[in-house]
Scaffold this active site. Sequence first.
Site, short mmCIF file in Angstrom:
data_model
loop_
_atom_site.label_atom_id
_atom_site.label_comp_id
_atom_site.label_asym_id
_atom_site.label_seq_id
_atom_site.Cartn_x
_atom_site.Cartn_y
_atom_site.Cartn_z
N GLY A 85 0.86 -1.17 0.00
CA GLY A 85 0.00 0.00 0.00
C GLY A 85 0.89 1.23 0.00
N ARG A 86 0.34 2.35 0.43
CA ARG A 86 1.16 3.56 0.50
C ARG A 86 1.85 3.75 1.84
NH1 ARG A 86 -1.73 7.99 0.23
NH2 ARG A 86 -3.73 6.93 0.22
N GLU A 89 5.72 4.00 2.18
CA GLU A 89 6.30 5.24 1.65
C GLU A 89 6.65 6.22 2.75
OE1 GLU A 89 3.97 8.75 -0.53
OE2 GLU A 89 4.00 6.87 -1.68
N CYS A 115 4.52 -6.41 -2.14
CA CYS A 115 4.12 -5.25 -2.94
C CYS A 115 5.07 -4.06 -2.72
CB CYS A 115 2.67 -4.90 -2.65
SG CYS A 115 1.85 -3.96 -3.94
N HIS A 116 4.55 -2.95 -2.19
CA HIS A 116 5.35 -1.75 -1.97
C HIS A 116 6.18 -1.80 -0.68
CE1 HIS A 116 2.64 -0.17 -5.05
NE2 HIS A 116 3.55 0.76 -5.27
N TYR A 136 6.13 -5.20 -6.13
CA TYR A 136 5.32 -4.62 -7.20
C TYR A 136 6.27 -4.06 -8.25
CZ TYR A 136 1.67 -1.99 -9.53
OH TYR A 136 0.80 -1.51 -10.48
#
Length: 183
Positions: A85-86, A89, A115-116, A136
């Site tokens: 997800g974000r 980050e 993923c992220h 990802y």
Amino acid sequence: MSKKVLIIAGDAVEALEVYYPYYRLLEEGYEATIAAPKKKKLHTVVHDFADWDTYVEKQGYLIDAHASFPEVDPAQYDGLVIPGGRAPEYIRLDENVQRIVRHFFEANKPIAAICHASLIFETMPDLLKGRSLTAYIACKPGVEALGATYVSDNTVHVDGNLVSAHAWPDLPAFMREFLRLLQ
């Protein structure tokens, strides 16, 4: 005494990538703790693949963070899950996240990154030099900049204590490999 697994997250964590591991761990009898910058209800997001050139994002369910990052003693945990997800980050900038993640690498404990999640590792480039993982596809340049090999031919990859996966469609195989390492 059951094993304990830490899941690190934050707002905008991908819903399936936090809920699926959390419930699978509980189902297997593990104690699972979700940690975030603050102990609170986290907002999850749903990333889906529609007819866009990239994924779309929608609001998801809320999920409780049981602990804050500063409270976490990683030595108390047997494994680590990093959803995408974000959230990765911005949580990667938290010095406590770096302390937590570094512990799992240095202690050679099982780590699951999907993923992220690979964005977390960009703040600790020494951890992945010479390793291989997947993520990802948009994270491929970051993985390679770390001196790691990006694996593109498998959606789930195991390199020693690190299990990695492309995205939520890979959760069954991802968790199967992580649970194997935990045992």
